[in-house]
Design a protein around this motif. Structure first.
Motif, PDB file in Angstrom:
ATOM      1  N   MET A 239     -23.160 -20.084 -20.680  1.00 21.66           N
ATOM      2  CA  MET A 239     -21.863 -19.424 -20.783  1.00 21.66           C
ATOM      3  C   MET A 239     -20.959 -20.155 -21.773  1.00 21.66           C
ATOM      4  O   MET A 239     -20.992 -21.380 -21.886  1.00 21.66           O
ATOM      5  CB  MET A 239     -21.196 -19.364 -19.405  1.00 21.66           C
ATOM      6  CG  MET A 239     -19.920 -18.531 -19.370  1.00 21.66           C
ATOM      7  SD  MET A 239     -19.121 -18.529 -17.735  1.00 21.66           S
ATOM      8  CE  MET A 239     -20.316 -17.633 -16.737  1.00 21.66           C
ATOM      9  N   GLU A 240     -20.155 -19.396 -22.496  1.00 18.95           N
ATOM     10  CA  GLU A 240     -19.198 -19.966 -23.444  1.00 18.95           C
ATOM     11  C   GLU A 240     -18.330 -20.990 -22.710  1.00 18.95           C
ATOM     12  O   GLU A 240     -17.803 -20.713 -21.629  1.00 18.95           O
ATOM     13  CB  GLU A 240     -18.343 -18.829 -24.027  1.00 18.95           C
ATOM     14  CG  GLU A 240     -17.561 -19.202 -25.267  1.00 18.95           C
ATOM     15  CD  GLU A 240     -16.305 -19.986 -24.938  1.00 18.95           C
ATOM     16  OE1 GLU A 240     -15.968 -20.907 -25.706  1.00 18.95           O
ATOM     17  OE2 GLU A 240     -15.678 -19.691 -23.898  1.00 18.95           O
ATOM     18  N   LEU A 243     -14.761 -20.114 -21.202  1.00 14.46           N
ATOM     19  CA  LEU A 243     -14.860 -19.181 -20.087  1.00 14.46           C
ATOM     20  C   LEU A 243     -15.440 -19.885 -18.864  1.00 14.46           C
ATOM     21  O   LEU A 243     -14.962 -19.692 -17.738  1.00 14.46           O
ATOM     22  CB  LEU A 243     -15.725 -17.979 -20.466  1.00 14.46           C
ATOM     23  CG  LEU A 243     -15.977 -16.950 -19.358  1.00 14.46           C
ATOM     24  CD1 LEU A 243     -14.655 -16.343 -18.880  1.00 14.46           C
ATOM     25  CD2 LEU A 243     -16.924 -15.854 -19.843  1.00 14.46           C
ATOM     26  N   ASP A 246     -12.762 -21.994 -17.264  1.00 17.94           N
ATOM     27  CA  ASP A 246     -11.776 -21.159 -16.579  1.00 17.94           C
ATOM     28  C   ASP A 246     -12.328 -20.626 -15.260  1.00 17.94           C
ATOM     29  O   ASP A 246     -11.636 -20.623 -14.231  1.00 17.94           O
ATOM     30  CB  ASP A 246     -11.362 -19.985 -17.471  1.00 17.94           C
ATOM     31  CG  ASP A 246     -10.480 -20.419 -18.636  1.00 17.94           C
ATOM     32  OD1 ASP A 246      -9.944 -21.553 -18.577  1.00 17.94           O
ATOM     33  OD2 ASP A 246     -10.326 -19.632 -19.585  1.00 17.94           O
ATOM     34  N   LEU A 247     -13.577 -20.182 -15.281  1.00 16.09           N
ATOM     35  CA  LEU A 247     -14.177 -19.621 -14.071  1.00 16.09           C
ATOM     36  C   LEU A 247     -14.446 -20.707 -13.028  1.00 16.09           C
ATOM     37  O   LEU A 247     -14.335 -20.459 -11.827  1.00 16.09           O
ATOM     38  CB  LEU A 247     -15.466 -18.884 -14.425  1.00 16.09           C
ATOM     39  CG  LEU A 247     -15.277 -17.559 -15.160  1.00 16.09           C
ATOM     40  CD1 LEU A 247     -16.622 -16.988 -15.585  1.00 16.09           C
ATOM     41  CD2 LEU A 247     -14.539 -16.563 -14.285  1.00 16.09           C
ATOM     42  N   PHE A 262     -13.735  -9.550 -19.539  1.00 14.24           N
ATOM     43  CA  PHE A 262     -12.369 -10.079 -19.492  1.00 14.24           C
ATOM     44  C   PHE A 262     -11.470  -9.481 -20.571  1.00 14.24           C
ATOM     45  O   PHE A 262     -10.281  -9.757 -20.589  1.00 14.24           O
ATOM     46  CB  PHE A 262     -12.410 -11.607 -19.641  1.00 14.24           C
ATOM     47  CG  PHE A 262     -12.960 -12.310 -18.434  1.00 14.24           C
ATOM     48  CD1 PHE A 262     -12.116 -12.810 -17.463  1.00 14.24           C
ATOM     49  CD2 PHE A 262     -14.332 -12.439 -18.253  1.00 14.24           C
ATOM     50  CE1 PHE A 262     -12.626 -13.440 -16.343  1.00 14.24           C
ATOM     51  CE2 PHE A 262     -14.845 -13.076 -17.130  1.00 14.24           C
ATOM     52  CZ  PHE A 262     -13.980 -13.576 -16.171  1.00 14.24           C
ATOM     53  N   LYS A 263     -12.012  -8.655 -21.438  1.00 15.86           N
ATOM     54  CA  LYS A 263     -11.213  -8.114 -22.540  1.00 15.86           C
ATOM     55  C   LYS A 263     -10.838  -6.649 -22.335  1.00 15.86           C
ATOM     56  O   LYS A 263      -9.722  -6.245 -22.653  1.00 15.86           O
ATOM     57  CB  LYS A 263     -11.966  -8.316 -23.862  1.00 15.86           C
ATOM     58  CG  LYS A 263     -12.168  -9.796 -24.175  1.00 15.86           C
ATOM     59  CD  LYS A 263     -12.753 -10.036 -25.552  1.00 15.86           C
ATOM     60  CE  LYS A 263     -12.883 -11.533 -25.819  1.00 15.86           C
ATOM     61  NZ  LYS A 263     -13.474 -11.833 -27.144  1.00 15.86           N
ATOM     62  N   ASN A 275     -19.417  -9.293 -26.043  1.00 14.02           N
ATOM     63  CA  ASN A 275     -19.355 -10.411 -25.106  1.00 14.02           C
ATOM     64  C   ASN A 275     -20.710 -11.102 -24.959  1.00 14.02           C
ATOM     65  O   ASN A 275     -20.785 -12.327 -24.827  1.00 14.02           O
ATOM     66  CB  ASN A 275     -18.883  -9.927 -23.737  1.00 14.02           C
ATOM     67  CG  ASN A 275     -17.454  -9.419 -23.748  1.00 14.02           C
ATOM     68  OD1 ASN A 275     -16.697  -9.673 -24.685  1.00 14.02           O
ATOM     69  ND2 ASN A 275     -17.070  -8.700 -22.704  1.00 14.02           N
ATOM     70  N   ASP A 280     -19.814 -14.613 -23.588  1.00 13.01           N
ATOM     71  CA  ASP A 280     -18.723 -14.415 -22.634  1.00 13.01           C
ATOM     72  C   ASP A 280     -19.144 -13.439 -21.537  1.00 13.01           C
ATOM     73  O   ASP A 280     -18.434 -12.459 -21.264  1.00 13.01           O
ATOM     74  CB  ASP A 280     -17.476 -13.899 -23.355  1.00 13.01           C
ATOM     75  CG  ASP A 280     -16.845 -14.950 -24.253  1.00 13.01           C
ATOM     76  OD1 ASP A 280     -16.464 -16.005 -23.728  1.00 13.01           O
ATOM     77  OD2 ASP A 280     -16.734 -14.710 -25.470  1.00 13.01           O
TER      78      ASP A 280
END
Length: 354
Positions: A239-240, A243, A246-247, A262-263, A275, A280
């Motif tokens: 995963m990026e 992100l 944040d998660l 998320f966009k 993504n 993402d």
């Protein structure tokens, strides 16, 4: 197998109180072991149109059928609409497109871990109740689920996804929680596992990539992607980092639901493919689409990255069309078109003569 089923049920019960349990156990799978890869299911022949299904099936039987479902979906929330698309997928992949996922009771599909987060049941029930008043015993719950999946897709794509739904399905009378674990592709699956599980239903790799675009909508619990958060593997599909950080912070609060995209969280569009390329995405099954030249090529095209006019400007239109075609194709899985295999339920959560 029986022991795995017991473990899976226990894991599903624990999931509501902790996000530390293994999602592998929840799906009935043992934890990953590189020296012992998962046995892959055998591929089925490509799907052909199910006999007895046709567009406009209810035109002379219950002319208002599709309008009633459309009205019920129109009044649903964005989350419920996303749930209706997912509900169709989860129904068709287990026992076929026969509304078996709607049956309630102990150890039914509805109680299995992968289905605990399903939404949209109330929308289906409302449509069914209205149709039983207008045309008693005519419209199957299985067809209502198929219509609702189409209408939800139409709404969430701002009318860009629209297709005729072949109908004439009957409702099944078998629903077992254990069947979900070995039929629904898990979020932690790699490309080989996900491809094989789609192939087992007669769906090819392009169908898989196209239908995966439904992860452009809906929300997911932190429990379903714990394998993707630090200290996860540092592979090219990890995963990026921003992100993931944040998660990790968000999920520390417990079993939290977060957007899968998320966009453009409530829009069914090609943002999902962008993504995937930027890593993402929540699930390993999504990230793994970049691990083969074939699937990565489709992801790249649907993301609109091809330099040609077709690739840049027409990719959304191509994907909208391909998504509708893949939904119709998926709707042919395991169809029941009459007794004794199926019936027309009067209530979607119960067989007529239990």
């Amino acid at each position: 197998m029986a022991k795995l089923a017991v473990l899976a049920v226990l894991a599903s019960l624990l999931s509501s109180v902790s996000c530390e349990f293994s999602i592998y156990a929840g799906y009935g799978y043992p934890p990953p072991n590189p020296s012992q890869p998962y046995p892959l299911p055998p591929a089925c022949p490509p799907l052909s149109p199910a006999p007895g299904l046709k567009v406009g099936y209810y035109a002379d039987k219950c002319p208002c059928a599709e309008d009633v479902v459309r009205d019920a979906v129109r009044n649903a929330t964005a989350g419920e609409k996303a749930g209706l698309v997912r509900l169709f997928f989860h129904d068709c992949f287990v026992q076929g497109c026969d509304a078996s996922v709607l049956l309630s009771g102990p150890q039914t599909e509805r109680t299995a871990f992968p289905n605990l987060s399903l939404r949209g049941f109330e929308v289906i029930d409302a449509a069914k109740a209205a149709l039983e008043k207008a045309c008693p015993g005519v419209v199957s719950c299985a067809d209502i689920v198929a219509f609702a999946g189409r209408d939800a897709s139409y709404s969430l794509s701002d009318g860009k996804i629209n297709y005729g739904v072949p109908a004439g399905r009957y409702d099944g009378n078998v629903s077992r929680d254990i069947d979900t674990f070995f039929n629904l592709p898990p979020p932690f699956g790699d490309l080989n596992l996900t491809t094989a599980m789609f192939a087992a239903k007669g769906l090819n790799e392009n169908d898989m990539v196209v239908l995966s675009g439904a992860h452009s909508i809906g929300r997911s619990s932190c429990n379903s992607f714990t394998d993707r958060l630090p200290p996860a593997a540092n592979s090219s599909t990890a995963m990026e980092p921003i992100l993931a950080a944040d998660l990790t912070n968000t999920c520390s609060a417990g079993s939290v639901n977060v957007p899968q995209d998320f966009k453009t969280a409530d829009t069914l569009d090609i943002q999902y493919y962008k993504n995937v390329l930027s890593r993402d995405v929540l699930f390993n099954s999504d990230a793994s689409l970049t691990t083969s030249l074939l699937t990565n090529g489709w992801v790249d095209f649907y993301a609109g990255n091809r330099p040609s006019f077709l690739g840049k400007y027409l990719a959304p239109f191509v994907w909208h069309n391909d998504f509708g075609e893949a939904m119709v194709k998926m709707g042919n899985i395991g169809v029941k078109t009459g007794p004794p295999q199926g019936e027309i339920r009067s209530k979607c959560w119960s067989v007529n003569n239990p």
